[in-house]
Design a protein around this motif. Structure first.
Motif, PDB file in Angstrom:
ATOM      1  N   ARG A 157       0.825  -1.212   0.000  1.00  0.00           N
ATOM      2  CA  ARG A 157       0.000   0.000   0.000  1.00  0.00           C
ATOM      3  C   ARG A 157       0.858   1.261   0.000  1.00  0.00           C
ATOM      4  NH1 ARG A 157      -4.535   2.354  -1.692  1.00  0.00           N
ATOM      5  NH2 ARG A 157      -5.372   3.836  -0.184  1.00  0.00           N
ATOM      6  N   LEU A 158       1.923   1.281   0.776  1.00  0.00           N
ATOM      7  CA  LEU A 158       2.809   2.440   0.847  1.00  0.00           C
ATOM      8  C   LEU A 158       3.462   2.703  -0.508  1.00  0.00           C
ATOM      9  CD1 LEU A 158       4.435   1.761   4.330  1.00  0.00           C
ATOM     10  CD2 LEU A 158       3.048   3.754   3.730  1.00  0.00           C
ATOM     11  N   ARG A 159       3.867   1.653  -1.198  1.00  0.00           N
ATOM     12  CA  ARG A 159       4.475   1.830  -2.518  1.00  0.00           C
ATOM     13  C   ARG A 159       3.475   2.402  -3.514  1.00  0.00           C
ATOM     14  NH1 ARG A 159       7.736  -3.951  -2.931  1.00  0.00           N
ATOM     15  NH2 ARG A 159       9.426  -3.408  -1.478  1.00  0.00           N
ATOM     16  N   GLU A 190       8.088   6.611   2.341  1.00  0.00           N
ATOM     17  CA  GLU A 190       9.240   5.785   1.958  1.00  0.00           C
ATOM     18  C   GLU A 190       9.978   5.283   3.196  1.00  0.00           C
ATOM     19  OE1 GLU A 190      13.298   6.052  -0.780  1.00  0.00           O
ATOM     20  OE2 GLU A 190      11.983   7.788  -0.560  1.00  0.00           O
ATOM     21  N   ILE A 191      10.144   6.156   4.203  1.00  0.00           N
ATOM     22  CA  ILE A 191      10.802   5.750   5.441  1.00  0.00           C
ATOM     23  C   ILE A 191       9.981   4.671   6.146  1.00  0.00           C
ATOM     24  CG2 ILE A 191      11.551   6.528   7.715  1.00  0.00           C
ATOM     25  CD1 ILE A 191      12.063   9.276   6.478  1.00  0.00           C
ATOM     26  N   LEU A 192       8.669   4.875   6.224  1.00  0.00           N
ATOM     27  CA  LEU A 192       7.813   3.891   6.879  1.00  0.00           C
ATOM     28  C   LEU A 192       7.823   2.554   6.137  1.00  0.00           C
ATOM     29  CD1 LEU A 192       4.765   6.153   7.804  1.00  0.00           C
ATOM     30  CD2 LEU A 192       6.618   5.374   9.299  1.00  0.00           C
ATOM     31  N   GLU A 193       7.911   2.619   4.822  1.00  0.00           N
ATOM     32  CA  GLU A 193       8.013   1.374   4.043  1.00  0.00           C
ATOM     33  C   GLU A 193       9.282   0.616   4.403  1.00  0.00           C
ATOM     34  OE1 GLU A 193       8.975  -0.040  -0.516  1.00  0.00           O
ATOM     35  OE2 GLU A 193       8.223   1.993  -0.191  1.00  0.00           O
ATOM     36  N   LYS A 237      -4.545   2.532   6.044  1.00  0.00           N
ATOM     37  CA  LYS A 237      -5.288   1.722   7.011  1.00  0.00           C
ATOM     38  C   LYS A 237      -4.492   0.492   7.434  1.00  0.00           C
ATOM     39  CE  LYS A 237      -9.830   3.148   5.273  1.00  0.00           C
ATOM     40  NZ  LYS A 237     -11.116   2.693   4.686  1.00  0.00           N
ATOM     41  N   GLU A 238      -3.746  -0.085   6.500  1.00  0.00           N
ATOM     42  CA  GLU A 238      -2.956  -1.273   6.825  1.00  0.00           C
ATOM     43  C   GLU A 238      -1.914  -0.970   7.899  1.00  0.00           C
ATOM     44  OE1 GLU A 238      -4.616  -1.656   2.730  1.00  0.00           O
ATOM     45  OE2 GLU A 238      -3.563  -0.095   3.880  1.00  0.00           O
ATOM     46  N   LEU A 239      -1.385   0.252   7.877  1.00  0.00           N
ATOM     47  CA  LEU A 239      -0.390   0.638   8.876  1.00  0.00           C
ATOM     48  C   LEU A 239      -1.022   0.754  10.265  1.00  0.00           C
ATOM     49  CD1 LEU A 239       2.619   1.117   8.483  1.00  0.00           C
ATOM     50  CD2 LEU A 239       2.179   3.567   8.476  1.00  0.00           C
ATOM     51  N   LEU A 240      -2.293   1.126  10.306  1.00  0.00           N
ATOM     52  CA  LEU A 240      -3.003   1.154  11.583  1.00  0.00           C
ATOM     53  C   LEU A 240      -3.125  -0.245  12.183  1.00  0.00           C
ATOM     54  CD1 LEU A 240      -5.877   3.682  10.742  1.00  0.00           C
ATOM     55  CD2 LEU A 240      -3.912   4.091  12.231  1.00  0.00           C
ATOM     56  N   GLN A 241      -3.325  -1.248  11.310  1.00  0.00           N
ATOM     57  CA  GLN A 241      -3.391  -2.626  11.781  1.00  0.00           C
ATOM     58  C   GLN A 241      -2.045  -3.080  12.343  1.00  0.00           C
ATOM     59  OE1 GLN A 241      -6.214  -4.459  11.903  1.00  0.00           O
ATOM     60  NE2 GLN A 241      -7.329  -2.687  11.106  1.00  0.00           N
ATOM     61  N   VAL A 242      -0.954  -2.663  11.678  1.00  0.00           N
ATOM     62  CA  VAL A 242       0.383  -2.980  12.186  1.00  0.00           C
ATOM     63  C   VAL A 242       0.576  -2.347  13.560  1.00  0.00           C
ATOM     64  CG1 VAL A 242       2.862  -2.649  11.814  1.00  0.00           C
ATOM     65  CG2 VAL A 242       1.394  -3.244   9.889  1.00  0.00           C
ATOM     66  N   PRO A 263      14.185  10.837  14.372  1.00  0.00           N
ATOM     67  CA  PRO A 263      14.137  12.292  14.118  1.00  0.00           C
ATOM     68  C   PRO A 263      13.579  12.646  12.746  1.00  0.00           C
ATOM     69  CG  PRO A 263      16.215  11.693  15.150  1.00  0.00           C
ATOM     70  CD  PRO A 263      15.523  10.412  14.829  1.00  0.00           C
ATOM     71  N   ARG A 264      13.902  11.870  11.719  1.00  0.00           N
ATOM     72  CA  ARG A 264      13.412  12.175  10.376  1.00  0.00           C
ATOM     73  C   ARG A 264      11.896  12.018  10.290  1.00  0.00           C
ATOM     74  NH1 ARG A 264      16.296   9.029   5.788  1.00  0.00           N
ATOM     75  NH2 ARG A 264      15.087  10.516   4.555  1.00  0.00           N
ATOM     76  N   VAL A 265      11.378  11.000  10.965  1.00  0.00           N
ATOM     77  CA  VAL A 265       9.922  10.791  10.965  1.00  0.00           C
ATOM     78  C   VAL A 265       9.234  11.908  11.736  1.00  0.00           C
ATOM     79  CG1 VAL A 265       8.078   9.257  11.746  1.00  0.00           C
ATOM     80  CG2 VAL A 265      10.126   8.294  10.681  1.00  0.00           C
TER      81      VAL A 265
END
Length: 276
Positions: A21-23, A70-73, A113-118, A144-146
């Protein structure tokens, strides 16, 4: 053989879904940003500087969000690669604490939404106190970047100007914010093409900037160019020096190879450098 942990199995599935989803969102946002840059170039060509400055802020915010995704991915990929380590320990491994807390903090501030499940699985595994530290003390527990990319603040005037300069150079527009030598060079190119110096033929005809695979006949480029260092928020106007003298990139129109024309990927790299 111990039975599989249902939390770990669920986490594995949600991490894979989040990565996909992030991609997808990154690709969608990047394509939209390309069109918006062309719109900004048209505004600069029509001397509508104030409108361009207002709209460029949205592009900057959008590209910061793409970098955040991209960082979260990458963090999701890291957790997926070390899923065995997460399964074996009841406490979060110190090497994974920053990625885990960053995901917990950022998940509710994105539209994934998928990240909320994680996030929910990680909270169930490591406890509410662990999650509370990420949510209440992000400056010390989150990457810090996030944390910086999720901080809502308007871009500086210097950063806005640097973005507009890059767009004007890429589309070869004699924008008033460019140095006089560059403005004159781009205006002369417009005169040679019969455009009257008020813009460039590529923009007026609605054509896109050329990619590596194609070159419009009407876009002149220098045979040799000196590429300055990438701009940043600390040094938005870097230069190149040789034996104590400043060297400016060549802008004289002449025939050139196809690879001399900057494409959209190059422009994206320049924009990414501006925010580091």
């Amino acid at each position: 053989m111990p039975p599989p942990n249902p939390l770990s199995a669920r986490l594995r599935i949600q991490l894979k879904l989040s990565i996909s989803r992030l991609r997808h969102i990154q690709q969608k946002e990047s394509a939209l940003a390309k069109q918006q840059r062309r719109d900004i170039a048209q505004l600069l060509s029509n001397e509508k500087d104030e409108s361009a400055r207002i709209r460029i802020e949205n592009i900057i915010r959008q590209e910061i969000n793409v970098e955040l995704l991209e960082i979260l991915e990458l963090y999701c990929e890291l957790l997926l690669a070390r899923i065995g380590l997460l399964e074996q320990r009841r406490e979060c491994d110190p090497g994974l604490e920053e990625p885990v807390k960053s995901i917990i903090y950022a998940a509710g501030r994105t539209d994934v939404k998928e990240l909320l499940q994680v996030r929910d699985v990680l909270i169930a595994k490591f406890g509410k106190e662990f999650a509370r530290d990420a949510l209440e003390n992000p400056a010390t527990s989150v990457a810090p970047r996030v944390y910086k990319k999720l901080t809502i603040e308007p871009p500086s005037t210097e950063l806005v100007t640097a973005y507009l300069e890059e767009i004007a150079r890429t589309y070869r527009i004699p924008w008033s914010g460019l140095p006089e030598a560059e403005r004159k060079s781009f205006a002369d190119e417009g005169d040679d093409d019969g455009e009257g110096g008020g813009g460039i033929g590529v923009m007026d005809t609605g054509l896109q900037l050329p990619s590596v695979g194609g070159l419009p006949e009407k876009v002149p480029v220098p045979p040799i160019s000196v590429a300055p260092a990438a701009a940043s928020t600390e040094n938005p106007r870097p230069g190149v020096t040789f034996q104590g003298q400043n060297i400016k990139p060549a802008t004289a129109p002449t025939s050139a190879k196809k690879s001399d024309i900057p494409d959209f990927d190059e422009l994206s790299r320049r924009f990414a450098a501006l925010k580091r």
